[in-house]
Every structure is written in structure tokens, then in C-alpha cells.
Write a protein that holds these residues in place. Structure first.
Motif, PDB file in Angstrom:
ATOM      1  N   TYR A 187      48.624  -8.644 -23.569  1.00 51.88           N
ATOM      2  CA  TYR A 187      49.083  -8.011 -24.113  1.00 51.88           C
ATOM      3  C   TYR A 187      49.940  -7.351 -24.071  1.00 51.88           C
ATOM      4  O   TYR A 187      50.835  -7.067 -24.099  1.00 51.88           O
ATOM      5  CB  TYR A 187      48.435  -7.814 -25.426  1.00 51.88           C
ATOM      6  CG  TYR A 187      47.982  -8.776 -26.092  1.00 51.88           C
ATOM      7  CD1 TYR A 187      48.629  -8.834 -27.312  1.00 51.88           C
ATOM      8  CD2 TYR A 187      46.150  -9.023 -26.615  1.00 51.88           C
ATOM      9  CE1 TYR A 187      48.582 -10.191 -28.710  1.00 51.88           C
ATOM     10  CE2 TYR A 187      46.252 -10.311 -26.475  1.00 51.88           C
ATOM     11  CZ  TYR A 187      46.724 -10.366 -28.212  1.00 51.88           C
ATOM     12  OH  TYR A 187      46.466 -12.119 -29.510  1.00 51.88           O
ATOM     13  N   VAL A 188      49.606  -6.354 -22.882  1.00 54.91           N
ATOM     14  CA  VAL A 188      50.685  -5.220 -23.029  1.00 54.91           C
ATOM     15  C   VAL A 188      51.961  -5.420 -21.952  1.00 54.91           C
ATOM     16  O   VAL A 188      53.217  -5.066 -21.860  1.00 54.91           O
ATOM     17  CB  VAL A 188      49.567  -3.848 -22.130  1.00 54.91           C
ATOM     18  CG1 VAL A 188      50.258  -2.569 -22.176  1.00 54.91           C
ATOM     19  CG2 VAL A 188      48.075  -3.467 -23.469  1.00 54.91           C
ATOM     20  N   GLU A 189      51.864  -6.243 -20.722  1.00 59.00           N
ATOM     21  CA  GLU A 189      52.809  -5.776 -20.326  1.00 59.00           C
ATOM     22  C   GLU A 189      53.546  -7.084 -20.016  1.00 59.00           C
ATOM     23  O   GLU A 189      54.239  -7.430 -19.785  1.00 59.00           O
ATOM     24  CB  GLU A 189      51.683  -6.309 -18.808  1.00 59.00           C
ATOM     25  CG  GLU A 189      51.003  -5.206 -18.147  1.00 59.00           C
ATOM     26  CD  GLU A 189      50.239  -5.546 -17.175  1.00 59.00           C
ATOM     27  OE1 GLU A 189      50.090  -6.578 -15.970  1.00 59.00           O
ATOM     28  OE2 GLU A 189      49.626  -4.255 -16.417  1.00 59.00           O
ATOM     29  N   THR A 243      56.920  -5.436 -28.488  1.00 56.63           N
ATOM     30  CA  THR A 243      56.033  -4.839 -29.438  1.00 56.63           C
ATOM     31  C   THR A 243      54.119  -4.679 -29.781  1.00 56.63           C
ATOM     32  O   THR A 243      54.195  -3.729 -30.856  1.00 56.63           O
ATOM     33  CB  THR A 243      56.141  -6.010 -30.715  1.00 56.63           C
ATOM     34  OG1 THR A 243      55.071  -6.965 -30.521  1.00 56.63           O
ATOM     35  CG2 THR A 243      57.061  -7.030 -30.494  1.00 56.63           C
ATOM     36  N   VAL A 244      53.664  -4.441 -28.698  1.00 53.96           N
ATOM     37  CA  VAL A 244      52.259  -3.794 -28.357  1.00 53.96           C
ATOM     38  C   VAL A 244      53.012  -2.279 -28.110  1.00 53.96           C
ATOM     39  O   VAL A 244      52.933  -1.957 -26.642  1.00 53.96           O
ATOM     40  CB  VAL A 244      51.634  -4.139 -27.255  1.00 53.96           C
ATOM     41  CG1 VAL A 244      50.152  -3.832 -27.131  1.00 53.96           C
ATOM     42  CG2 VAL A 244      51.278  -5.854 -28.011  1.00 53.96           C
ATOM     43  N   LYS A 245      52.407  -1.620 -28.686  1.00 57.41           N
ATOM     44  CA  LYS A 245      52.527   0.081 -28.689  1.00 57.41           C
ATOM     45  C   LYS A 245      51.747   1.029 -28.451  1.00 57.41           C
ATOM     46  O   LYS A 245      51.952   1.906 -28.159  1.00 57.41           O
ATOM     47  CB  LYS A 245      53.356   0.953 -30.074  1.00 57.41           C
ATOM     48  CG  LYS A 245      54.592  -0.427 -30.149  1.00 57.41           C
ATOM     49  CD  LYS A 245      55.672  -0.647 -29.761  1.00 57.41           C
ATOM     50  CE  LYS A 245      56.714  -1.405 -30.055  1.00 57.41           C
ATOM     51  NZ  LYS A 245      58.016  -1.270 -28.543  1.00 57.41           N
ATOM     52  N   ALA A 263      54.819  -3.590 -21.278  1.00 55.57           N
ATOM     53  CA  ALA A 263      56.355  -3.639 -21.453  1.00 55.57           C
ATOM     54  C   ALA A 263      57.084  -2.999 -22.158  1.00 55.57           C
ATOM     55  O   ALA A 263      58.658  -2.538 -22.563  1.00 55.57           O
ATOM     56  CB  ALA A 263      56.122  -5.436 -22.102  1.00 55.57           C
ATOM     57  N   ALA A 264      56.376  -2.217 -23.238  1.00 56.95           N
ATOM     58  CA  ALA A 264      57.395  -0.756 -23.907  1.00 56.95           C
ATOM     59  C   ALA A 264      57.156   0.386 -23.412  1.00 56.95           C
ATOM     60  O   ALA A 264      55.786   0.900 -23.175  1.00 56.95           O
ATOM     61  CB  ALA A 264      56.547  -0.939 -25.544  1.00 56.95           C
TER      62      ALA A 264
END
Length: 427
Positions: free
Chosen positions: A173-175, A179-181, A211-212
């Protein structure tokens, strides 16, 4: 035969009849027993009563820097309080911000700040449309309540394992999703399972490549010194690991004295990198001129130092450990051979997490309520209050005295058996 799932229909019906008769006897007693929330007992609160005598009308109210704690100022807290919490959280004092009595309040303020002001030079979260927050579950219901309050945040359930959150899912999810904050974490003696994140889990958190740019780890180390045994769990220092990966902006760390001194009048703290603190202070400077410095001073003079806090926690342990031992003993005796429930035996924290037969948690909680036993609602340990298996129940043994706790556990086990047999007969 004790294994309920191996019993035939006649044997189950006979067992159910006997259990229901016992249940009606308990209901007739008109009991009012509480195992719902992790509230310190009266005996625990009384451990800190001498602190109320430390500051008097003739007391010196100056901090070590010479600041008058009766007056305005010092937004981020007095130096000696920052030094104490720095040891608790494993960071440097300059990374610490001291708040009021509630770390949950500081968590809410952090989410609100990033939602309204942004972080890492990115747009405020409220202006980014729908965003996501990862929620290890079973987890802390009040965490989910915070992110649930912000209507643009979608909560994503991440299963807990014996080593912490499922890191394969977290990394995916994170990488890969900008939109994952953020993610909620209770890394030591997690609420409610009592699991301490493994070294590998902590290292994988520290090595994340989000990614964020504005992804943050909400590291709620609420039980960092709440050990119950002589062989406590150890938690790898996330901030140190993040520094090794040039990821020091990832974590926002929290703790408080709420379950150490007085929940209604404790001291909370957060720790973060300078970049994060600058953003948070830009909000706090408009929100307050400074939190209760007299209360900070009172705590410091009561404990003297970190070693004083650790010694104080030994007194808590003497009160709490027998209660946790009773919970595990009762569960083992009454349910251990029934093949209808499982649980963790934590080395610290405030809860015991019980997984009853799938589809039975709501029924168990309802039966307990009818018999006068108050439990945390079934589903509360999952985002949106939805436990996909309807199986997890959080037991909080801290508040009741031992005799009341024993009776409450007897009823809980009885209700677990009744709900399980009824479920098995329905099949």
C-alpha cells in the motif's frame, strides 16, 4: 468429551441446557461488573497521591532553566520534562514536544494539522480528495475514531500477525499508492493483542519508501514501560532505524503518563524530526501559549528522573500482574480444551485479546451485558466497528478488584460457551 466441535448434537444440547441454567443464576444476581476499558484501578491511582503534595503555596515553581512555571510561555514544554520523555521514547530532548494530559489529543491535533496545513511541502490532506490511512486490526478503537472523524479519510484494515502488522500488505500500500498518508501503530504490547513488533517489522517500517512524501507513521508507544513480567518484551528503536535510512521524517511518536500517574491529569508528549515539529508548532503556536507547566513540574519532582518512573511502574506491576494472571488462568481452565476460543498471553500493556468462535463475538458481548458484565463492544477493535469474522473481544482487567474480576471472567467464559454451542447447533 471437552472439545465442543467434536461433540454430537445430543451432547451439545445437554451441555447447553446446563450452561443456560447456570447463566440464569448469574442473571438473577443483578451484577454490575466492568471489563470495558483500560482504566487504572483506585489502588493504582493512589500510588501517585503524594504527587499532589509536591507543589504548595510556598513552593519554588521555577524550572531548571529558571522559567516561572506559573506564567505564560514555553510552547513545547519545560526542559526537564522533555529530557524525561526523551528517555521514554528513545529520542533526543530537542525532538520532544510536551502537551497536556492526553496523547490522544496530540494525535488528533497531528491529523488535523496535516489535514489543514499539509506536511513535507505537500497540499493539506483535506485538499487532496479521498486519502487512505492504514489501520492494523485488531487495534485501538480511539485511533479509528480519530481518522473516522475526518470524512475524506478511508481506513484500510491491515491484519495483525504475531510480529506486528502484515508488512507485506503495508509495503504494498505505502510504496505503490500515493493516496496512503499514514498508519496507526501501537508497537509495544499492542492494543488489544499485547503483541510487540519484532525487530524485522520495525526495520521494515524504517526502510519504507512511500509513494507519498507526506506519509507518516503514527507510532503510539502508549505502553512503552508498562511491563507485567520479569521477562518483558523489548522494542527496537524506530527513530534510530529511521535515521539509518534517512527516513527520520516518517515517524510521529506519542506517549503519556495517563496510566502512570493520573489519567485525568497526566502529561503527554510527542517526538518527531525537526521538519515535522516545525509544521506542528506552526499550528500549536496559535492553539496555545503553553501547556500546564505546573503539572509538568509536579511530575518531574515526583519522579526525579527516568529511573524513578521505572521504579514507580514496578508498583503498578504488583497490582496488575495478578489480574492478568487470573484472566489467563480462567480462560485456560474454562475454555482451554473447548476448541472455541484463542487468546494472547501478553507480557505487558492493559488488555487481553480473545478470539471466540467466528460469528459469536456480538452474541457473547450481548449475553454478558444481560448478566451485568460490561465489555468493549464487539467490532470496536476494527475500523468502522466491523470485525469481518465477528470474533474479537477485548478484555480490560485493570479496574475491577480481583474478586469481581474472577466473577466477571466466569460469566464471560460461560457466555462464550453458550454462544459457541448455539452457533455449532445452527450448523
Amino acid at each position: 468429551m471437552s472439545d465442543y466441535q467434536s461433540m454430537d448434537k445430543n451432547a451439545l444440547e445437554s451441555e447447553l441446557k446446563n450452561l443456560k441454567a447456570e447463566y440464569e443464576d448469574y442473571k438473577a444476581q443483578g451484577l454490575k461488573l466492568n471489563m470495558a476499558r483500560g482504566v487504572p484501578s483506585t489502588a493504582q491511582l493512589e500510588l501517585s497521591l503524594p504527587m499532589l503534595d509536591i507543589l504548595k503555596s510556598d513552593s519554588d515553581c521555577l524550572s531548571v532553566s529558571g522559567a516561572d512555571c506559573r506564567n505564560y510561555g514555553i510552547l513545547d514544554g519545560i526542559d526537564e520534562a522533555k529530557a524525561l520523555f526523551a528517555q521514554m521514547l528513545g529520542v533526543k530532548p530537542e525532538n520532544v514536544f510536551i502537551g497536556g494530559n492526553s496523547s490522544l489529543n496530540m494525535m488528533f491535533d497531528t491529523i488535523a494539522c496535516f489535514s489543514e496545513n499539509g506536511v513535507a511541502g505537500e497540499q493539506p490532506w483535506l485538499l487532496q480528495g479521498k486519502i487512505k490511512f492504514l489501520c492494523p486490526a485488531p487495534g485501538y478503537d480511539r485511533h479509528f475514531g480519530v481518522t473516522g472523524f475526518f470524512k475524506n479519510i478511508e481506513m484500510i484494515t491491515i491484519p495483525m500477525t504475531e510480529n506486528g502488522p502484515d508488512m507485506d500488505m503495508v509495503e504494498k500500500y505505502v510504496e505503490n499508492d500515493s493516496t496512503v498518508k499514514g498508519i496507526w501503530c501501537v508497537p509495544k504490547y499492542s492494543n488489544p493483542d499485547g503483541i510487540t513488533y519484532s525487530d524485522e517489522t520495525v526495520k521494515r517500517f524504517a526502510a519504507l519508501k512511500p509513494a507519498a512524501k507526506d506519509f507518516r507513521i503514527m507510532w503510539d508507544n502508549a505502553y512503552c514501560i508498562h511491563d507485567l513480567t520479569d521477562t518483558p518484551d523489548t522494542l527496537l528503536n524506530l527513530y534510530d532505524e529511521c535515521l539509518k535510512n534517512s527516513n527520520e521524517d516518517l515517524p510521529i511518536m506519542f506517549c503519556s503518563t495517563s496510566k502512570i500517574t493520573f489519567p485525568g491529569s497526566g502529561v503527554s508528549a510527542l517526538a518527531a524530526s525537526k521538519n515535522n515539529l516545525d509544521v506542528l508548532k506552526s499550528r500549536y503556536k496559535f492553539q496555545t501559549i503553553g501547556y500546564d507547566k505546573l503539572n509538568m513540574l509536579r511530575h518531574i519532582r515526583f519522579f526525579n528522573n527516568y529511573e524513578g518512573v521505572v521504579a514507580h511502574m514496578q508498583k503498578h506491576k504488583a497490582i496488575l500482574a495478578p489480574k492478568f494472571e487470573l484472566v489467563i488462568s480462567k480462560l485456560t481452565k474454562e475454555l482451554g480444551d473447548k476448541n472455541i476460543a484463542s487468546w494472547h498471553n501478553p507480557n505487558g500493556g492493559y488488555f487481553v485479546s480473545v478470539n471466540v468462535l467466528n460469528g459469536c463475538a456480538k452474541k457473547v458481548v450481548a449475553l454478558c451485558k444481560e448478566a451485568g458484565i460490561n465489555l468493549t463492544g464487539a467490532g470496536a477493535t476494527y475500523p468502522y466497528g466491523i470485525d469481518p469474522n465477528d470474533s474479537n473481544i477485548r478484555i480490560a482487567p485493570s479496574f475491577p478488584p480481583l474478586d469481581e474480576l474472577a466473577k466477571a471472567l466466569d460469566i464471560f467464559c460461560l457466555c462464550t460457551k453458550i454462544a459457541a454451542i448455539e452457533k455449532l447447533l445452527d450448523k
